[in-house]
Write a protein that holds these residues in place. Sequence first.
Motif: not given
Length: 228
Positions: A141-163
């Motif tokens: 998945q790409p890096y989440d530059c939008a910092f929004l949930p459930a958009n097919g992309a993840l930023y670093c802490t979002e990856l941890v939270r979702d995992s």
Amino acid sequence: MTKKLLLLIIIAAATACGSPRKNVNTPAAEPAETLMSGDLVFIGIPMDYALDENSMDSAIAAATGDGEINLIHVAILEMDGDKPYIIDATLKHGVDRHPLDTMLKEFTLKDGSQPTYIVKRMKDRTLADQWIERAKTFCGQPYDCAFLPANGALYCTELVRDSFLGASGEYLFDENPMNFLDDEGNMPVYWTQLFALIGQEVPQGLPGTNPQDMSTSPLLETVVLLSL
């Protein structure tokens, strides 16, 4: 275990005086062999370290520093036998799994020094294997530059939270209102330009996560602080 990681652990155990943090009680370093899958590696830089003012790391540091150290990234550690791997989300790689040495090289500071690495562990790691396997499903998945949930992309802490989910599939890490302003209340130019490029308002105040807040979770305990 890679020689570089073992060297980091040994130096941390022998010479804590090199830490850029002030008034920090550095925990005793544990042997490298005790690092476990599911550990979280937080990366921090000194408050007075001058990053490129046009970089995302600099913008994150300006918005989330705690007065002692700026935590700019977090990665999930996986031990494959005695070899440490990292699963994380970065601008360069998106969500990716790679050897720990790759992360150490890519986060080397522009003056050639290493940032501070703080390894933290979930106090209850019963589901650690599940967290690792779930994190791997996000690779590609790409890096989440939008910092929004459930958009097919993840930023670093979002990856941890979702995992890192509980036994019933619940999130273990809390979200907090996101802050993109610096400590003087100004919006860094980086964020203004980034969100203009993607045609989105800066998500100031929307729920989200960041390395600084996540590192203080009562679910975590510090395994070792590495500073070179």
